[in-house]
Design a protein around this motif. Structure first.
Motif, PDB file in Angstrom:
ATOM      1  N   ILE A 359       0.814  -1.207   0.000  1.00 12.13           N
ATOM      2  CA  ILE A 359       0.000   0.000   0.000  1.00 12.13           C
ATOM      3  C   ILE A 359       0.851   1.263   0.000  1.00 12.13           C
ATOM      4  O   ILE A 359       0.476   2.290  -0.557  1.00 12.13           O
ATOM      5  CB  ILE A 359      -0.983  -0.005   1.211  1.00 12.13           C
ATOM      6  N   VAL A 360       2.034   1.191   0.632  1.00  9.56           N
ATOM      7  CA  VAL A 360       2.922   2.349   0.684  1.00  9.56           C
ATOM      8  C   VAL A 360       3.700   2.506  -0.624  1.00  9.56           C
ATOM      9  O   VAL A 360       3.956   3.629  -1.075  1.00  9.56           O
ATOM     10  CB  VAL A 360       3.900   2.233   1.870  1.00  9.56           C
ATOM     11  N   GLY A 361       4.067   1.395  -1.251  1.00  7.83           N
ATOM     12  CA  GLY A 361       4.973   1.458  -2.400  1.00  7.83           C
ATOM     13  C   GLY A 361       4.336   1.449  -3.766  1.00  7.83           C
ATOM     14  O   GLY A 361       5.038   1.636  -4.775  1.00  7.83           O
ATOM     15  N   ILE A 362       3.015   1.267  -3.873  1.00  9.61           N
ATOM     16  CA  ILE A 362       2.402   1.070  -5.183  1.00  9.61           C
ATOM     17  C   ILE A 362       2.589   2.259  -6.115  1.00  9.61           C
ATOM     18  O   ILE A 362       2.806   2.090  -7.320  1.00  9.61           O
ATOM     19  CB  ILE A 362       0.890   0.726  -5.034  1.00  9.61           C
ATOM     20  N   ALA A 363       2.515   3.474  -5.589  1.00  7.06           N
ATOM     21  CA  ALA A 363       2.660   4.651  -6.459  1.00  7.06           C
ATOM     22  C   ALA A 363       4.027   4.665  -7.130  1.00  7.06           C
ATOM     23  O   ALA A 363       4.140   4.948  -8.331  1.00  7.06           O
ATOM     24  CB  ALA A 363       2.441   5.926  -5.656  1.00  7.06           C
ATOM     25  N   ALA A 364       5.074   4.353  -6.371  1.00  2.37           N
ATOM     26  CA  ALA A 364       6.424   4.341  -6.937  1.00  2.37           C
ATOM     27  C   ALA A 364       6.555   3.298  -8.036  1.00  2.37           C
ATOM     28  O   ALA A 364       7.159   3.550  -9.089  1.00  2.37           O
ATOM     29  CB  ALA A 364       7.447   4.075  -5.834  1.00  2.37           C
ATOM     30  N   TRP A 408      13.215  -0.854   9.119  1.00  4.49           N
ATOM     31  CA  TRP A 408      12.010  -1.108   8.323  1.00  4.49           C
ATOM     32  C   TRP A 408      11.185   0.161   8.131  1.00  4.49           C
ATOM     33  O   TRP A 408      10.614   0.385   7.059  1.00  4.49           O
ATOM     34  CB  TRP A 408      11.163  -2.194   8.989  1.00  4.49           C
ATOM     35  N   LEU A 409      11.131   1.016   9.153  1.00  6.11           N
ATOM     36  CA  LEU A 409      10.435   2.293   9.020  1.00  6.11           C
ATOM     37  C   LEU A 409      11.072   3.139   7.923  1.00  6.11           C
ATOM     38  O   LEU A 409      10.377   3.766   7.112  1.00  6.11           O
ATOM     39  CB  LEU A 409      10.474   3.044  10.354  1.00  6.11           C
ATOM     40  N   ALA A 410      12.391   3.143   7.888  1.00  2.72           N
ATOM     41  CA  ALA A 410      13.111   3.895   6.857  1.00  2.72           C
ATOM     42  C   ALA A 410      12.806   3.360   5.463  1.00  2.72           C
ATOM     43  O   ALA A 410      12.657   4.122   4.504  1.00  2.72           O
ATOM     44  CB  ALA A 410      14.611   3.851   7.137  1.00  2.72           C
ATOM     45  N   MET A 411      12.706   2.033   5.336  1.00  2.00           N
ATOM     46  CA  MET A 411      12.410   1.435   4.032  1.00  2.00           C
ATOM     47  C   MET A 411      11.029   1.842   3.538  1.00  2.00           C
ATOM     48  O   MET A 411      10.850   2.183   2.353  1.00  2.00           O
ATOM     49  CB  MET A 411      12.516  -0.088   4.117  1.00  2.00           C
ATOM     50  N   LEU A 412      10.033   1.838   4.421  1.00  2.00           N
ATOM     51  CA  LEU A 412       8.693   2.265   4.021  1.00  2.00           C
ATOM     52  C   LEU A 412       8.686   3.747   3.640  1.00  2.00           C
ATOM     53  O   LEU A 412       8.013   4.151   2.687  1.00  2.00           O
ATOM     54  CB  LEU A 412       7.695   2.008   5.145  1.00  2.00           C
ATOM     55  N   GLY A 413       9.434   4.552   4.384  1.00  2.00           N
ATOM     56  CA  GLY A 413       9.533   5.975   4.042  1.00  2.00           C
ATOM     57  C   GLY A 413      10.148   6.185   2.678  1.00  2.00           C
ATOM     58  O   GLY A 413       9.713   7.046   1.905  1.00  2.00           O
ATOM     59  N   PHE A 414      11.136   5.381   2.359  1.00  2.00           N
ATOM     60  CA  PHE A 414      11.790   5.466   1.050  1.00  2.00           C
ATOM     61  C   PHE A 414      10.798   5.202  -0.075  1.00  2.00           C
ATOM     62  O   PHE A 414      10.722   5.956  -1.054  1.00  2.00           O
ATOM     63  CB  PHE A 414      12.940   4.459   0.993  1.00  2.00           C
ATOM     64  N   LEU A 415      10.009   4.148   0.063  1.00  2.00           N
ATOM     65  CA  LEU A 415       9.036   3.801  -0.972  1.00  2.00           C
ATOM     66  C   LEU A 415       7.962   4.879  -1.113  1.00  2.00           C
ATOM     67  O   LEU A 415       7.603   5.280  -2.226  1.00  2.00           O
ATOM     68  CB  LEU A 415       8.388   2.458  -0.646  1.00  2.00           C
ATOM     69  N   GLY A 416       7.438   5.331   0.021  1.00  2.00           N
ATOM     70  CA  GLY A 416       6.353   6.298  -0.017  1.00  2.00           C
ATOM     71  C   GLY A 416       6.771   7.633  -0.581  1.00  2.00           C
ATOM     72  O   GLY A 416       6.057   8.225  -1.414  1.00  2.00           O
ATOM     73  N   VAL A 417       7.915   8.133  -0.174  1.00  2.00           N
ATOM     74  CA  VAL A 417       8.380   9.447  -0.637  1.00  2.00           C
ATOM     75  C   VAL A 417       8.741   9.401  -2.112  1.00  2.00           C
ATOM     76  O   VAL A 417       8.490  10.355  -2.863  1.00  2.00           O
ATOM     77  CB  VAL A 417       9.583   9.917   0.205  1.00  2.00           C
ATOM     78  N   ARG A 418       9.305   8.290  -2.553  1.00  2.00           N
ATOM     79  CA  ARG A 418       9.650   8.182  -3.987  1.00  2.00           C
ATOM     80  C   ARG A 418       8.395   8.305  -4.850  1.00  2.00           C
ATOM     81  O   ARG A 418       8.391   9.028  -5.851  1.00  2.00           O
ATOM     82  CB  ARG A 418      10.358   6.847  -4.247  1.00  2.00           C
TER      83      ARG A 418
END
Length: 435
Positions: A359-364, A408-418
């Protein structure tokens, strides 16, 4: 179902079928070593795979750049350029693969120094790497061919070849490991054999299906200055964008190694959720590459916008389904992959983070396909740079307080911000350049 959804599914479904064989293959490798009663083998597969990802992800422009440039040439009905894109990319891929083989010991030494695995893990990594490096020419050649097939709106050939490759790989690995008792060397040898056999099959299908294009084949102006400049500009941005992705993934695995073999193995298992979803969502990204590139090249912005909207509807629906599946079936799934109970128990603590990846990474994932198709590679570079900076700040600043949870929090942030930054860039392009 409207015509745009049909176009997307006609390209996406074969890509999903071919892509899903890739994580399945990785899962089989993990399952094989996961039942050899040696926890170091699980970590070794993770580290060795990461080393090859560093090499091959950085060279992903050979597929992505080829796809976008080919799709746009097809949209313009410029079949001479369709073939020249293939020839240029293939020549560059062959040159780079030979360089990688020549530098193999230096690459391995540097990677092990950077990632610092335990001695037991490093020994197995060296065995795996020294075998699989000889598959570089086949792997990079395959990148070019797959990108070209997607660009000419054909995802069925990559699907067939991927299925063939992975069947060969699985059968060969099982044979070498359980019959010939070769352990991790058997897994690596199975991979190497499948890489070369599938490459030859792909080349054969190219000549079989596209022999009619031979009349457009010309080596005149193959290295045309303007086209070559465009080729390298597009691929430079993709290379640098991929560099940020590789650094993030490399740091993620390296931080896991420093927390011990148990956390490294737990993170390896949980990252299979990331891998599975990314490969399946890439089916829609490939459709985005082919269709957005085609209609952008044809300057049909109305249809382009319809494709853009439909891709996101499919992507969001897919993300919701996978998030739910991971929450409900995630732990039972991990128990199938390995019988190491301590690894599964360690992974349980971080399951919620892995379940949120879709759900966090789909846009990227979706934007990557669209950006590649229209060769808006500078936007991909900018978004990856911003997101990577955030990843490193969060992961380093939370290391002491949150430990592996912070990673893991950092990884989700990476996907979402991208994905967020890519959306801003795309909306600006739609509002200004295309209106």
């Amino acid at each position: 179902m409207n015509i745009r959804n049909k176009q997307i599914l006609n390209l996406a479904l074969p890509s999903i079928i071919s892509n899903i064989t890739v994580p399945l293959l990785g899962l089989v490798d993990l399952a094989i070593v996961g039942h050899l009663n040696n926890i170091a083998l699980i970590g070794a597969v993770a580290v060795a795979t990461t080393i090859f990802n560093v090499q091959y992800w950085l060279l992903g422009f050979l597929r992505m750049g080829t796809s976008g440039l080919t799709a746009q040439a097809l949209g313009k009905r410029n079949f001479h350029e369709v073939l020249k894109v293939l020839l240029r990319a293939f020549f560059i891929a062959t040159s780079i693969s030979l360089l990688l083989i020549a530098m193999q010991q230096g690459v391995l030494w540097g990677a092990l120094k950077m990632m610092e695995p335990s001695n037991s893990v490093a020994t197995f990594v060296e065995v795996y790497f020294n075998i699989c490096i000889w598959g570089a020419p086949a792997t990079l050649g395959h990148y070019v061919l797959n990108g070209w097939f997607v660009g000419v709106q054909n995802t069925k050939i990559p699907m067939f070849v991927a299925i063939f490759q992975n069947i060969v790989n699985i059968l060969a690995s099982l044979l070498f490991v359980f019959v010939f008792k070769m352990d991790i060397a058997g897994v690596a040898l199975g991979t190497l054999i499948s890489q070369w056999l599938s490459f030859f099959v792909s080349v054969g299908l190219l000549f079989w299906n596209y022999s009619k294009l031979r009349k457009y084949l010309s080596f005149n102006n193959l290295w045309n200055k303007e086209e070559l400049k465009r080729f390298f500009n597009v691929n430079r941005d993709i290379f640098l964008r991929t560099l940020f992705l590789v650094l993030v993934n490399l740091f993620f695995v390296a931080r896991g190694t420093r927390q011990g073999d148990l956390i490294l193995s737990a993170n390896t298992l949980l990252m299979t959720f990331y891998t599975i979803f990314s490969y399946i969502s890439d089916g829609f990204a490939y459709a985005g590459e082919a269709l957005s590139g085609r209609y952008y090249g044809a300057k049909n912005i109305k249809v382009f916008n319809e494709i853009y909207t439909s891709l996101f509807k499919w992507g969001i629906g897919l993300a919701l389904i996978f998030t739910l599946l991971y929450l409900v079936l995630g732990l039972p799934f991990l128990s199938i992959i390995t019988n190491e109970e301590q690894v599964v128990l360690a992974a349980k603590d971080y399951m919620i983070w892995a379940a949120m990846i879709p759900i966090v990474g789909i846009a990227a994932f979706v934007y990557d396909g669209i950006f590649i198709g229209i060769t808006e590679t500078r936007g991909m570079l900018i978004s990856s740079c911003v997101a990577a900076c955030l990843f490193f700040v969060v992961s380093i600043s939370t290391a002491t307080l949150l430990g592996n949870h912070g990673l893991w929090l950092a990884m989700l942030g990476f996907l979402g911000v991208r994905g967020l930054v890519q959306g801003v860039i795309m909306n600006k392009k739609i509002k200004t350049q295309w209106k």
